[in-house]
Design a protein around this motif. Structure first.
Motif, PDB file in Angstrom:
ATOM      1  N   LEU A  28     -33.721  79.367  35.513  1.00 47.14           N
ATOM      2  CA  LEU A  28     -33.870  80.795  35.809  1.00 47.14           C
ATOM      3  C   LEU A  28     -34.029  81.607  34.527  1.00 47.14           C
ATOM      4  CD1 LEU A  28     -31.125  81.115  38.576  1.00 47.14           C
ATOM      5  CD2 LEU A  28     -33.598  81.313  38.931  1.00 47.14           C
ATOM      6  N   VAL A  29     -33.196  81.311  33.533  1.00 47.60           N
ATOM      7  CA  VAL A  29     -33.225  82.070  32.285  1.00 47.60           C
ATOM      8  C   VAL A  29     -34.488  81.753  31.492  1.00 47.60           C
ATOM      9  CG1 VAL A  29     -32.081  82.386  30.055  1.00 47.60           C
ATOM     10  CG2 VAL A  29     -30.725  82.332  32.153  1.00 47.60           C
ATOM     11  N   LEU A  30     -34.885  80.480  31.463  1.00 46.43           N
ATOM     12  CA  LEU A  30     -36.097  80.092  30.744  1.00 46.43           C
ATOM     13  C   LEU A  30     -37.297  80.872  31.271  1.00 46.43           C
ATOM     14  CD1 LEU A  30     -37.511  78.153  28.715  1.00 46.43           C
ATOM     15  CD2 LEU A  30     -37.827  76.578  30.643  1.00 46.43           C
ATOM     16  N   LEU A  31     -37.389  80.974  32.581  1.00 44.06           N
ATOM     17  CA  LEU A  31     -38.514  81.689  33.184  1.00 44.06           C
ATOM     18  C   LEU A  31     -38.397  83.194  32.974  1.00 44.06           C
ATOM     19  CD1 LEU A  31     -40.964  80.648  34.684  1.00 44.06           C
ATOM     20  CD2 LEU A  31     -39.796  81.130  36.836  1.00 44.06           C
ATOM     21  N   TYR A  32     -37.170  83.707  33.094  1.00 40.91           N
ATOM     22  CA  TYR A  32     -36.983  85.159  32.980  1.00 40.91           C
ATOM     23  C   TYR A  32     -37.254  85.649  31.562  1.00 40.91           C
ATOM     24  CZ  TYR A  32     -34.791  89.742  32.932  1.00 40.91           C
ATOM     25  OH  TYR A  32     -34.560  91.079  32.769  1.00 40.91           O
ATOM     26  N   ARG A  33     -36.759  84.934  30.568  1.00 40.56           N
ATOM     27  CA  ARG A  33     -36.914  85.410  29.191  1.00 40.56           C
ATOM     28  C   ARG A  33     -38.357  85.293  28.710  1.00 40.56           C
ATOM     29  NH1 ARG A  33     -35.981  81.266  25.013  1.00 40.56           N
ATOM     30  NH2 ARG A  33     -34.757  82.748  23.814  1.00 40.56           N
ATOM     31  N   THR A  34     -39.155  84.439  29.356  1.00 41.22           N
ATOM     32  CA  THR A  34     -40.547  84.281  28.970  1.00 41.22           C
ATOM     33  C   THR A  34     -41.481  85.183  29.777  1.00 41.22           C
ATOM     34  OG1 THR A  34     -40.096  81.968  28.405  1.00 41.22           O
ATOM     35  CG2 THR A  34     -42.401  82.610  28.631  1.00 41.22           C
ATOM     36  N   THR A  35     -41.203  85.331  31.082  1.00 40.70           N
ATOM     37  CA  THR A  35     -42.130  86.044  31.966  1.00 40.70           C
ATOM     38  C   THR A  35     -41.538  87.298  32.589  1.00 40.70           C
ATOM     39  OG1 THR A  35     -41.468  84.799  33.939  1.00 40.70           O
ATOM     40  CG2 THR A  35     -43.185  83.834  32.546  1.00 40.70           C
ATOM     41  N   ARG A  36     -40.201  87.489  32.443  1.00 40.49           N
ATOM     42  CA  ARG A  36     -39.503  88.611  33.082  1.00 40.49           C
ATOM     43  C   ARG A  36     -39.576  88.520  34.608  1.00 40.49           C
ATOM     44  NH1 ARG A  36     -35.855  89.982  29.600  1.00 40.49           N
ATOM     45  NH2 ARG A  36     -36.757  90.178  27.545  1.00 40.49           N
ATOM     46  N   ILE A  37     -39.654  87.310  35.136  1.00 43.61           N
ATOM     47  CA  ILE A  37     -39.673  87.102  36.577  1.00 43.61           C
ATOM     48  C   ILE A  37     -38.361  86.451  37.003  1.00 43.61           C
ATOM     49  CG2 ILE A  37     -40.760  85.832  38.469  1.00 43.61           C
ATOM     50  CD1 ILE A  37     -43.394  86.040  37.011  1.00 43.61           C
ATOM     51  N   LEU A  38     -37.678  87.070  37.971  1.00 45.43           N
ATOM     52  CA  LEU A  38     -36.516  86.455  38.603  1.00 45.43           C
ATOM     53  C   LEU A  38     -37.034  85.610  39.760  1.00 45.43           C
ATOM     54  CD1 LEU A  38     -33.986  89.433  38.672  1.00 45.43           C
ATOM     55  CD2 LEU A  38     -33.821  87.366  37.288  1.00 45.43           C
ATOM     56  N   ASN A  39     -36.994  84.303  39.604  1.00 40.46           N
ATOM     57  CA  ASN A  39     -37.638  83.405  40.554  1.00 40.46           C
ATOM     58  C   ASN A  39     -36.672  82.993  41.663  1.00 40.46           C
ATOM     59  OD1 ASN A  39     -39.344  81.662  41.844  1.00 40.46           O
ATOM     60  ND2 ASN A  39     -39.142  80.025  40.339  1.00 40.46           N
ATOM     61  N   PHE A  40     -36.774  83.648  42.822  1.00 41.87           N
ATOM     62  CA  PHE A  40     -35.915  83.312  43.955  1.00 41.87           C
ATOM     63  C   PHE A  40     -36.402  82.064  44.690  1.00 41.87           C
ATOM     64  CE2 PHE A  40     -34.718  87.648  43.121  1.00 41.87           C
ATOM     65  CZ  PHE A  40     -33.358  87.670  43.396  1.00 41.87           C
ATOM     66  N   ALA A  41     -37.547  81.532  44.300  1.00 43.09           N
ATOM     67  CA  ALA A  41     -38.030  80.271  44.870  1.00 43.09           C
ATOM     68  C   ALA A  41     -37.578  79.069  44.044  1.00 43.09           C
ATOM     69  CB  ALA A  41     -39.555  80.288  44.960  1.00 43.09           C
ATOM     70  N   HIS A  42     -36.776  79.309  43.027  1.00 39.55           N
ATOM     71  CA  HIS A  42     -36.360  78.250  42.098  1.00 39.55           C
ATOM     72  C   HIS A  42     -35.674  77.102  42.838  1.00 39.55           C
ATOM     73  CE1 HIS A  42     -35.494  76.780  38.084  1.00 39.55           C
ATOM     74  NE2 HIS A  42     -34.210  76.687  38.359  1.00 39.55           N
ATOM     75  N   GLY A  43     -34.748  77.413  43.717  1.00 32.58           N
ATOM     76  CA  GLY A  43     -34.036  76.367  44.452  1.00 32.58           C
ATOM     77  C   GLY A  43     -34.942  75.595  45.389  1.00 32.58           C
ATOM     78  N   ASP A  44     -35.876  76.289  46.037  1.00 34.45           N
ATOM     79  CA  ASP A  44     -36.777  75.623  46.983  1.00 34.45           C
ATOM     80  C   ASP A  44     -37.740  74.682  46.273  1.00 34.45           C
ATOM     81  OD1 ASP A  44     -36.319  77.031  49.767  1.00 34.45           O
ATOM     82  OD2 ASP A  44     -36.215  78.593  48.239  1.00 34.45           O
TER      83      ASP A  44
END
Length: 294
Positions: A28-44
């Motif tokens: 979650l943090v890797l994606l957020y700090r690079t793209t500023r996207i909170l990925n709620f599909a991460h678990g799926d």
């Protein structure tokens, strides 16, 4: 059981759960700090990768290690394709629009899993035959020790990728100054593809380590995903070490609360911790305030 044995058992059990939380939070943090996207599909995404591993294990009779590796490779490809086909073409750039996009993606992936693999609960075998070993009076599960160790190995692999490879350095540069990274001619699209792929690998690794302790179904990662968000907030949404720290802190504290306070309170304890962190240290234990540059 002696006090030392009880403390050791709680620490090991907490570290096992904490490894799963930390891997989810890292993605979650890797994606957020690079793209500023909170990925709620991460678990799926992680659940889909685990279903693929389950098929390789049970229908093709491949060894666990081979199934694990192939599932992680497939997850990297899935993550990159989701960015290329769904996220990148999306016209919205607002935070709310991107959140809704990932929520829709989560629902779509959950529906796909239910359609293709079914909604019945499936048992995922453990990597090693489980048995109990006695250390300082504590009964420790071998499977739990292996799970915790694999979590640490995967985290070290991510650290090595970010620290010692050109791709990892480019990912860090894009996270810190996207404008400068683009001006310097870094392959931004390739870096973003790699970031989505790496985040998907972390999600699938967390799901694969978590699956043998529960039952595999399309909603299996709902609780670990919420706890991963909590761990990321505790450590700091822009800090990868903070995500690891937050995952282990939350895992151990949950075990302590469940054993010594109340199992009922354990379910809501994580969100009490989030409230306290946001009140006392809004940027997390190791996070830094975001500075908007003009």
């Amino acid at each position: 059981m002696s006090g030392l044995g009880a403390a050791l058992q709680v620490l090991v059990s907490g570290a096992t759960v904490g490894s799963v939380y930390a891997l989810v939070a890292l993605g979650l943090v890797l994606l957020y700090r690079t793209t500023r996207i909170l990925n709620f599909a991460h678990g799926d995404i992680g659940v889909l990768g685990t279903f693929l591993a389950y098929v390789l294990l049970t229908q093709l009779d491949l060894p666990f290690g081979v199934s694990f590796a192939l599932a992680l490779a497939a997850a990297a490809l899935i993550g990159a394709l989701l960015y290329l086909v769904v996220v990148r073409p999306a016209k919205t750039e607002t935070d709310l629009g991107l959140i809704i996009l990932t929520l829709g993606l989560a629902l779509a992936l959950g529906g796909f899993d239910a359609l293709v693999f079914g909604t019945d609960n499936k048992v995922v075998p453990t990597l090693v035959p489980d048995r109990v070993v006695r250390v300082a009076g504590a009964g420790l599960s071998v499977a739990s020790l292996v799970t915790a160790s694999l979590g640490v190995v995967l985290m070290l692999a991510l650290w090595a990728l970010l620290s010692y490879t050109r791709l990892g350095i480019a990912m860090r540069a894009l996270a810190q100054r996207p404008d400068v990274a683009e001006a310097l001619g870094l392959p931004v699209r390739t870096v973003l593809l790699a970031t989505w792929g790496a985040a998907a690998v972390l999600a699938t690794a967390a799901a694969l380590l978590f699956a043998p302790t529960t039952l595999l179904n399309p909603s299996m990662m709902l609780d670990p995903l919420s706890k991963g968000f909590v761990a990321a907030v505790i450590g700091g949404m822009n800090s990868l070490p903070g995500a690891v720290l937050g995952g282990y802190v939350l895992g151990v504290l949950e075990l302590v609360v469940g054993v010594y306070v109340s199992l009922e309170f354990k379910a809501s304890f994580a969100f009490l911790v989030v409230i306290l962190v946001l009140l006392l240290r809004p940027h997390g234990l190791l996070g830094r305030p975001d500075v908007k540059r003009v």
